[in-house]
Design an enzyme around this catalytic site. Structure first.
Site, PDB file in Angstrom:
ATOM      1  N   GLU A 134       0.840  -1.185   0.000  1.00  0.00           N
ATOM      2  CA  GLU A 134       0.000   0.000   0.000  1.00  0.00           C
ATOM      3  C   GLU A 134       0.882   1.245   0.000  1.00  0.00           C
ATOM      4  O   GLU A 134       2.107   1.155   0.158  1.00  0.00           O
ATOM      5  CB  GLU A 134      -0.947   0.001   1.208  1.00  0.00           C
ATOM      6  CG  GLU A 134      -1.972  -1.119   1.158  1.00  0.00           C
ATOM      7  CD  GLU A 134      -2.929  -1.097   2.332  1.00  0.00           C
ATOM      8  OE1 GLU A 134      -3.908  -1.857   2.297  1.00  0.00           O
ATOM      9  OE2 GLU A 134      -2.699  -0.340   3.298  1.00  0.00           O
TER      10      GLU A 134
ATOM     11  N   HIS B 288      -8.686  10.357   4.267  1.00  0.00           N
ATOM     12  CA  HIS B 288      -8.405   9.292   3.301  1.00  0.00           C
ATOM     13  C   HIS B 288      -8.609   9.860   1.909  1.00  0.00           C
ATOM     14  O   HIS B 288      -9.626  10.498   1.641  1.00  0.00           O
ATOM     15  CB  HIS B 288      -9.320   8.090   3.534  1.00  0.00           C
ATOM     16  CG  HIS B 288      -8.803   6.833   2.885  1.00  0.00           C
ATOM     17  ND1 HIS B 288      -8.821   6.651   1.523  1.00  0.00           N
ATOM     18  CD2 HIS B 288      -8.245   5.721   3.406  1.00  0.00           C
ATOM     19  CE1 HIS B 288      -8.291   5.473   1.229  1.00  0.00           C
ATOM     20  NE2 HIS B 288      -7.930   4.895   2.362  1.00  0.00           N
TER      21      HIS B 288
ATOM     22  N   ARG C  34      -0.663   8.987   2.323  1.00  0.00           N
ATOM     23  CA  ARG C  34      -2.027   9.510   2.213  1.00  0.00           C
ATOM     24  C   ARG C  34      -2.104  11.030   2.271  1.00  0.00           C
ATOM     25  O   ARG C  34      -2.939  11.637   1.605  1.00  0.00           O
ATOM     26  CB  ARG C  34      -2.894   8.916   3.330  1.00  0.00           C
ATOM     27  CG  ARG C  34      -3.178   7.444   3.128  1.00  0.00           C
ATOM     28  CD  ARG C  34      -3.962   6.873   4.288  1.00  0.00           C
ATOM     29  NE  ARG C  34      -4.273   5.469   4.037  1.00  0.00           N
ATOM     30  CZ  ARG C  34      -4.927   4.695   4.901  1.00  0.00           C
ATOM     31  NH1 ARG C  34      -5.312   5.188   6.061  1.00  0.00           N
ATOM     32  NH2 ARG C  34      -5.188   3.444   4.608  1.00  0.00           N
TER      33      ARG C  34
ATOM     34  N   HIS D  79     -10.847  10.475   8.042  1.00  0.00           N
ATOM     35  CA  HIS D  79     -10.653   9.028   8.179  1.00  0.00           C
ATOM     36  C   HIS D  79     -10.074   8.601   9.522  1.00  0.00           C
ATOM     37  O   HIS D  79     -10.534   7.631  10.116  1.00  0.00           O
ATOM     38  CB  HIS D  79      -9.742   8.552   7.054  1.00  0.00           C
ATOM     39  CG  HIS D  79      -9.518   7.075   7.005  1.00  0.00           C
ATOM     40  ND1 HIS D  79     -10.550   6.172   6.851  1.00  0.00           N
ATOM     41  CD2 HIS D  79      -8.375   6.335   7.072  1.00  0.00           C
ATOM     42  CE1 HIS D  79     -10.055   4.941   6.838  1.00  0.00           C
ATOM     43  NE2 HIS D  79      -8.737   5.014   6.984  1.00  0.00           N
TER      44      HIS D  79
ATOM     45  N   ARG E 177      -0.322   8.830   9.574  1.00  0.00           N
ATOM     46  CA  ARG E 177      -0.303   7.376   9.763  1.00  0.00           C
ATOM     47  C   ARG E 177       0.007   6.660   8.459  1.00  0.00           C
ATOM     48  O   ARG E 177      -0.619   6.913   7.440  1.00  0.00           O
ATOM     49  CB  ARG E 177      -1.663   6.899  10.299  1.00  0.00           C
ATOM     50  CG  ARG E 177      -1.756   5.380  10.415  1.00  0.00           C
ATOM     51  CD  ARG E 177      -3.053   4.970  11.068  1.00  0.00           C
ATOM     52  NE  ARG E 177      -4.224   5.238  10.256  1.00  0.00           N
ATOM     53  CZ  ARG E 177      -4.697   4.421   9.310  1.00  0.00           C
ATOM     54  NH1 ARG E 177      -4.049   3.297   9.020  1.00  0.00           N
ATOM     55  NH2 ARG E 177      -5.799   4.723   8.652  1.00  0.00           N
TER      56      ARG E 177
END
Length: 647
Positions: free
Chosen positions: A195, A315, A370, A431, A466
């Site tokens: 990811e 997000h 992100r 998010h 994060r």
């Protein structure tokens, strides 16, 4: 009814007592301390923890309960009585952190798992991507650490990162041993995917429904454990604390049974706060409706230290209803998440002119962290005056898409969109809160008897942003690390069975009548939307000092109007209904975010401000909101009752 407890016994076996309108002489002592500009930063995470997370002894104590049913609702003939239940451990939240902790501490005593809605309704259940862990021979703890620290914009605490990355693989293996079923490749090994922000394939997953599978396995184990008792539809109102000088101890919490409208008091030797995040402080969020910042707000009111609240992760890819062939018949309660794994599997982002734009912003393109992707999308939307962008995975084989993303494919198909043939309309949505209640390496807080794990906690792992799939990992590691100190504290407690009467109890406002309470609920719902709009427009992905100050003023004014309306209609601070409790917590969390954002004079990770667009080494410090912070006190920021432990 009260049962006797042997002198010196460290475990309680049964006890229920009721307080029916009696004069209560001991109250919860917590903070008047809201949150303005007295935020400050410590030189390092470890140094900061050593200063603010001092655990002191407290002579007050309480006791737990056992009951012979796993799931139950108390039906009371006294609408405003308090039913009191005693447990060795009280766990607030039924996500991955709360359930994993409950299963371990159940070996030492009785456990109450208190959850706001159904047991499965939590952020964990909505997590699609997976759990990151070093499970491949080609991967390493050092590589996982580096990826975490880079994504966190070098604000992560290195010791915390090392602990989580080192202990993570074993925590994942424990989940598998408990029955969690993850995808495997043709070679029989776990199927690991990559990811955004990761340098290796290290994401363990169950298709695109990993959280649901983990929640299923944990709940099954909890239901089969005779020492754990789950209380569904119990809204946590406030932590119960006592104060002796500067020492504060948590001894449980008050809840509202939202099905019977009965106030239920839980007294416990140890409390774990695992209540999730605060996504619904914004109008567009991937979080379920229960994520209204209750735990962060309760802990702040109980004088727990709060940290890094400016780092709100948006997000990059939530489903944009505006771009669907068939529009939803009504607005969604929460945005549907399009997993990070779609980009990790080769998904490409385009604007509505079908121009690929991510390489213009970052050399990692769609695999950038992100914060970078969300800002890039936000910039495209503003420059082009468009409402969404497109995420295309249709160039991949159809069977592969349907195998990896069955849940996403099914949801999109409901609205006439076949993701194997057409791109997905996406837009950023709130998010994850990277900040929260400041915790040490064992989940401890500066309030004795109060531990935290999961999104509600700020452990230092995430820093300013994060890394994808590190949240479930963090929850597992810290839930497990909090077990031994919790058990030790529970065993050493001296208990006072009369503690039930020490705090005045909240009441449900039946006396106001249904017309008045109906109006209060209606006004609260409207003001909630207004608060969310303020946060989206002024405290969003890109910020400025002027907009943050405007948000601060607007929130203060809105909160004042709301409180004035309530009290003009006969409302008392001790009155509780779910809508007002949530609104109170949303106001508190919104102010924490704004105050923290105003105190950071740089752009780092998720906090980007046009007034300070660059990283500043002098600002590479956690933001701290301490119990000594000073700001004009409001109802949302203080506990209802205050009284020292000893008169």
């Amino acid at each position: 009814m009260v049962s006797c407890i042997p002198t010196g016994s460290s475990r309680l076996h049964f006890g229920v007592t009721d307080c029916k309108g009696q004069s209560c002489r001991w109250t919860a002592c917590v903070s008047d301390v809201p949150i303005k500009r007295n935020t400050h930063k410590y030189l390092s995470w470890s140094q900061g923890v050593s200063k603010v997370l001092q655990i002191h002894s407290c002579k007050a104590s309480v006791s737990p309960v056992c009951k012979n049913r796993k799931l139950f609702n108390v039906i009371s003939s006294y609408k405003n009585e308090v039913s009191t239940k005693y447990f060795d451990f009280a766990v607030i939240g039924s996500g991955i952190a709360g359930l994993r902790y409950a299963l371990e501490v159940a070996k030492y005593g009785s456990v109450a798992v208190i959850t706001k809605a159904e047991s499965h309704e939590c952020n964990t259940n909505y997590a699609q991507g997976g759990v990151s862990a070093v499970l491949s021979p080609s991967d390493s703890v050092e590589s996982h650490m580096k990826d975490t620290i880079v994504a966190g914009a070098y604000l992560c605490d290195e010791e915390t990162v090392r602990v989580v990355c080192t202990e993570g693989p074993e925590r994942v293996r424990e989940l598998i041993a408990m029955g969690a079923s993850f995808d495997h490749g043709e070679d029989g090994n776990l199927h690991l995917v990559r990811e955004g922000g990761h340098s290796h394939c290290r994401i363990v997953h169950a298709a695109d429904m990993t959280g649901k599978e983990i929640e299923r396995a944990l709940l099954k184990s909890v239901v089969n454990n005779p020492t754990i008792f789950v209380f569904e539809h119990h809204f946590a109102i406030d932590l119960l604390t006592c104060q002796d000088g500067s020492d504060i101890t948590c001894v449980g919490l008050d809840t509202l049974n939202t099905e019977t409208l009965e106030v239920v008091r839980f007294l416990s030797k140890v409390t774990l706060l695992a209540s999730g995040g605060a996504g619904h402080v914004y109008p567009k969020t991937t979080n379920p409706l229960v994520a209204t910042g209750d735990g962060i707000a309760m802990a702040h009111r109980a004088q727990a230290v709060i940290s890094n609240m400016e780092f709100v992760q948006f997000h990059p890819t939530a489903l944009a209803d505006e771009g669907l062939p068939l529009k939803p018949s009504k607005p969604r309660e929460n945005a549907f998440l399009i997993s990070e794994a779609v980009r990790g599997d080769g998904g490409i982002l385009y604007n509505l002119g079908m121009e690929r734009f991510m390489p213009l912003y970052d050399e990692r393109a769609e695999l950038a962290p992100r914060d970078v992707v969300a800002r890039s999308i936000d910039d495209q939307l503003k420059k082009r005056n468009e409402k969404y962008v497109l995420l295309d995975i249709s160039h991949k084989p159809k069977a592969e898409i349907l195998s990896h993303f069955p849940n996403i494919a099914s949801m999109c198909l409901q609205y006439g969109l076949d993701i194997t043939r057409h791109p997905i309309p996406v837009v950023p949505a709130a998010h994850y809160i990277c900040g929260g209640v400041r915790a040490g390496l064992e989940g401890e807080t500066n309030v004795k008897g109060l531990y935290v794990a999961g999104e509600v906690a700020c452990t230092g792992l995430h820093g300013a942003n994060r890394l994808a799939s590190n949240s479930l990992l963090e929850a597992l590691v810290f839930a497990r690390r909090a077990v031994q100190p919790s058990a030790d504290l529970m065993k050493s407690s001296n208990l006072d069975i009369t503690a039930s009467n020490f705090w005045p109890h909240p009441i449900v406002p039946f006396s106001l009548g249904s017309d008045v309470t109906g109006k209060i609920r209606s006004v609260t719902r409207e003001l909630r939307k207004e608060l969310q709009s303020i946060m989206w427009n002024y405290v969003g992905i890109v910020r400025s000092t002027m907009r943050l100050e405007t948000a601060e003023q607007k929130i203060c004014k809105l909160e004042g109007e709301w409180e004035e309306y309530l009290f003009q209609h006969g409302w008392k601070p001790i009155m509780v209904v779910p809508e007002t409790c949530e609104m109170r917590n949303l106001f508190c969390c919104a102010k924490l975010v704004v105050s923290s954002a105003l105190s950071r004079h740089e752009s780092r990770g998720l906090h980007y401000t046009v007034d300070f667009p660059h990283l500043e080494e002098s600002e590479r410090l956690p933001t701290i909101i301490s119990p000594g912070s000073h700001v004009n006190s409001t109802w949302s920021s203080r506990q209802l009752h205050k009284q020292p432990m000893y008169q």
